[in-house]
Design a protein around this motif. Structure first.
Motif, mmCIF file in Angstrom:
data_model
loop_
_atom_site.group_PDB
_atom_site.id
_atom_site.type_symbol
_atom_site.label_atom_id
_atom_site.label_comp_id
_atom_site.label_asym_id
_atom_site.label_seq_id
_atom_site.Cartn_x
_atom_site.Cartn_y
_atom_site.Cartn_z
ATOM 1 N N PRO A 38 36.766 44.315 40.194
ATOM 2 C CA PRO A 38 37.088 44.420 38.762
ATOM 3 C C PRO A 38 38.518 44.007 38.411
ATOM 4 O O PRO A 38 38.817 43.792 37.235
ATOM 5 N N HIS A 39 39.379 43.893 39.405
ATOM 6 C CA HIS A 39 40.782 43.564 39.141
ATOM 7 C C HIS A 39 41.123 42.121 39.495
ATOM 8 O O HIS A 39 42.294 41.734 39.478
ATOM 9 N N SER A 40 40.108 41.329 39.790
ATOM 10 C CA SER A 40 40.343 39.927 40.131
ATOM 11 C C SER A 40 40.824 39.170 38.897
ATOM 12 O O SER A 40 40.299 39.336 37.799
ATOM 13 N N ASP A 41 41.843 38.360 39.078
ATOM 14 C CA ASP A 41 42.342 37.498 38.003
ATOM 15 C C ASP A 41 43.043 36.298 38.625
ATOM 16 O O ASP A 41 43.074 36.139 39.850
ATOM 17 N N GLU A 42 43.599 35.449 37.789
ATOM 18 C CA GLU A 42 44.227 34.220 38.277
ATOM 19 C C GLU A 42 45.392 34.505 39.211
ATOM 20 O O GLU A 42 45.566 33.834 40.235
ATOM 21 N N GLU A 43 46.210 35.508 38.887
ATOM 22 C CA GLU A 43 47.367 35.825 39.716
ATOM 23 C C GLU A 43 46.940 36.341 41.090
ATOM 24 O O GLU A 43 47.558 36.014 42.112
ATOM 25 N N THR A 44 45.885 37.145 41.116
ATOM 26 C CA THR A 44 45.386 37.665 42.388
ATOM 27 C C THR A 44 44.864 36.522 43.259
ATOM 28 O O THR A 44 45.138 36.456 44.461
ATOM 29 N N GLY A 45 44.119 35.604 42.643
ATOM 30 C CA GLY A 45 43.621 34.444 43.375
ATOM 31 C C GLY A 45 44.744 33.576 43.903
ATOM 32 O O GLY A 45 44.702 33.109 45.046
ATOM 33 N N LYS A 46 45.771 33.399 43.095
ATOM 34 C CA LYS A 46 46.918 32.589 43.516
ATOM 35 C C LYS A 46 47.627 33.225 44.707
ATOM 36 O O LYS A 46 48.025 32.534 45.656
ATOM 37 N N ALA A 47 47.776 34.553 44.679
ATOM 38 C CA ALA A 47 48.430 35.259 45.783
ATOM 39 C C ALA A 47 47.639 35.096 47.077
ATOM 40 O O ALA A 47 48.210 34.946 48.159
ATOM 41 N N LEU A 48 46.313 35.112 46.974
ATOM 42 C CA LEU A 48 45.480 34.929 48.156
ATOM 43 C C LEU A 48 45.633 33.524 48.725
ATOM 44 O O LEU A 48 45.769 33.347 49.943
ATOM 45 N N PHE A 49 45.628 32.532 47.856
ATOM 46 C CA PHE A 49 45.782 31.158 48.324
ATOM 47 C C PHE A 49 47.140 30.961 49.000
ATOM 48 O O PHE A 49 47.258 30.271 50.016
ATOM 49 N N GLU A 50 48.184 31.578 48.450
ATOM 50 C CA GLU A 50 49.512 31.486 49.057
ATOM 51 C C GLU A 50 49.531 32.124 50.442
ATOM 52 O O GLU A 50 50.194 31.639 51.357
ATOM 53 N N LEU A 51 48.786 33.211 50.586
ATOM 54 C CA LEU A 51 48.712 33.899 51.875
ATOM 55 C C LEU A 51 48.167 32.980 52.959
ATOM 56 O O LEU A 51 48.602 33.037 54.119
ATOM 57 N N PHE A 52 47.225 32.124 52.595
ATOM 58 C CA PHE A 52 46.560 31.287 53.585
ATOM 59 C C PHE A 52 47.123 29.865 53.647
ATOM 60 O O PHE A 52 46.554 29.006 54.314
ATOM 61 N N GLU A 53 48.234 29.614 52.958
ATOM 62 C CA GLU A 53 48.815 28.269 52.953
ATOM 63 C C GLU A 53 49.439 27.906 54.297
ATOM 64 O O GLU A 53 49.295 26.787 54.782
ATOM 65 N N ASN A 54 50.174 28.826 54.882
ATOM 66 C CA ASN A 54 50.857 28.534 56.144
ATOM 67 C C ASN A 54 49.874 28.620 57.310
ATOM 68 O O ASN A 54 48.876 29.340 57.245
ATOM 69 N N PRO A 55 50.163 27.916 58.408
ATOM 70 C CA PRO A 55 49.263 27.966 59.571
ATOM 71 C C PRO A 55 49.113 29.394 60.101
ATOM 72 O O PRO A 55 50.067 30.171 60.112
ATOM 73 N N PHE A 56 47.913 29.734 60.540
ATOM 74 C CA PHE A 56 47.657 31.056 61.098
ATOM 75 C C PHE A 56 46.404 31.018 61.968
ATOM 76 O O PHE A 56 45.559 30.126 61.832
ATOM 77 N N ASP A 57 46.309 31.983 62.864
ATOM 78 C CA ASP A 57 45.053 32.330 63.517
ATOM 79 C C ASP A 57 44.694 33.731 63.065
ATOM 80 O O ASP A 57 45.570 34.513 62.669
ATOM 81 N N LEU A 58 43.415 34.060 63.104
ATOM 82 C CA LEU A 58 42.964 35.382 62.674
ATOM 83 C C LEU A 58 42.937 36.353 63.851
ATOM 84 O O LEU A 58 42.541 35.994 64.969
ATOM 85 N N LEU A 59 43.354 37.576 63.579
ATOM 86 C CA LEU A 59 43.307 38.668 64.544
ATOM 87 C C LEU A 59 42.437 39.753 63.921
ATOM 88 O O LEU A 59 42.794 40.344 62.900
ATOM 89 N N LEU A 60 41.257 40.014 64.523
ATOM 90 C CA LEU A 60 40.247 40.840 63.865
ATOM 91 C C LEU A 60 39.699 41.918 64.783
ATOM 92 O O LEU A 60 39.499 41.691 65.988
ATOM 93 N N GLY A 61 39.424 43.087 64.200
ATOM 94 C CA GLY A 61 38.612 44.082 64.869
ATOM 95 C C GLY A 61 37.157 43.662 64.792
ATOM 96 O O GLY A 61 36.768 42.825 63.973
ATOM 97 N N ARG A 62 36.311 44.261 65.637
ATOM 98 C CA ARG A 62 34.928 43.805 65.729
ATOM 99 C C ARG A 62 34.151 44.021 64.435
ATOM 100 O O ARG A 62 33.331 43.169 64.040
ATOM 101 N N LYS A 63 34.371 45.136 63.748
ATOM 102 C CA LYS A 63 33.622 45.400 62.516
ATOM 103 C C LYS A 63 33.946 44.357 61.448
ATOM 104 O O LYS A 63 33.057 43.834 60.772
ATOM 105 N N THR A 64 35.229 44.057 61.276
ATOM 106 C CA THR A 64 35.618 43.041 60.292
ATOM 107 C C THR A 64 35.127 41.668 60.725
ATOM 108 O O THR A 64 34.670 40.866 59.896
#
Length: 218
Positions: A38-64
């Motif tokens: 319910p709180h999704s908006d343009e700014e939230t989407g932009k923040a997510l895209f910025e998070l994934f802009e730089n190179p990364f590998d994922l570190l995950l627990g099994r459930k996730t």
């Protein structure tokens, strides 16, 4: 050396369980899955895209990992987040010998902490944690998380899995960046900053009433 970054959706009372939907993680009788939507908006989407802009590998627990592996490979290939998640290496903390079928997935083996320390000391992109509450608790106990990127949503959930669960090691945090969205989401980046610092406004000469009050607290 690689940084470990915990990027987490949390409520005002620190809950991180099932932000994406009602069926994501109802364990423990959690009834509020999907509280981010319910709180999704343009700014939230932009923040997510910025998070994934730089190179990364994922570190995950099994459930996730299981949640992601049942979703992201089936999202349209032109989705930018799906494209990144499907292409990067996924390091998974798991006790199971069941095959990790999502492309680029690797088990961290039996000694998860040792494996992560080895990854952290090596060369490569930053290691980005998504969800993975149990894994985060392990990393907190070993002081292995270098940065917290928190998206704090204006909701109180009253119970559920916490980012900083009972038994978390006390630590000071340094705020590196903050911004907010029109729907009230706060984006805050912190890094650990040593021990908790304390002090007192009372001073060295408390009143007799204050001394007496303290006796009742013991």
């Amino acid at each position: 050396m690689r940084k470990i970054i915990a990027a987490t959706f949390i409520s005002l009372d620190g809950i991180m369980q099932a932000p994406g939907g009602p069926d994501e993680d109802p364990t423990g009788g959690f009834e509020h899955g999907g509280w981010v939507f319910p709180h999704s908006d343009e700014e939230t989407g932009k923040a997510l895209f910025e998070l994934f802009e730089n190179p990364f590998d994922l570190l995950l627990g099994r459930k996730t990992y299981d949640i992601f592996a049942a979703f992201w490979p089936y999202v349209e290939s032109d989705d930018p987040i799906a494209k990144r998640f499907n292409s990067v290496t996924k390091y998974v903390a798991t006790r199971s010998d069941v095959e990790l079928k999502w492309n680029g997935s690797q088990s961290l083996g039996k000694d998860v902490v040792a494996a992560i320390k080895e990854l952290k000391a090596g060369e490569g992109p930053d290691l980005l944690i998504q969800g993975s509450g149990d894994l985060i608790q392990t990393l907190l106990r070993h002081e292995l998380i270098d940065e917290f990127k928190l998206m704090i949503f204006p909701v109180v959930l009253g119970g559920g899995k916490k980012l900083f669960a009972d038994g978390a090691i006390p630590a000071a945090m340094k705020l590196l960046r903050t911004q907010s969205s029109p729907t009230g989401v706060i984006f805050a980046t912190y890094q650990p900053d040593g021990l908790v610092k304390t002090g007192s406004f009372v001073g060295p000469n408390p009143s007799e009433e204050e001394i007496e009050r303290r006796k009742w607290l013991r």
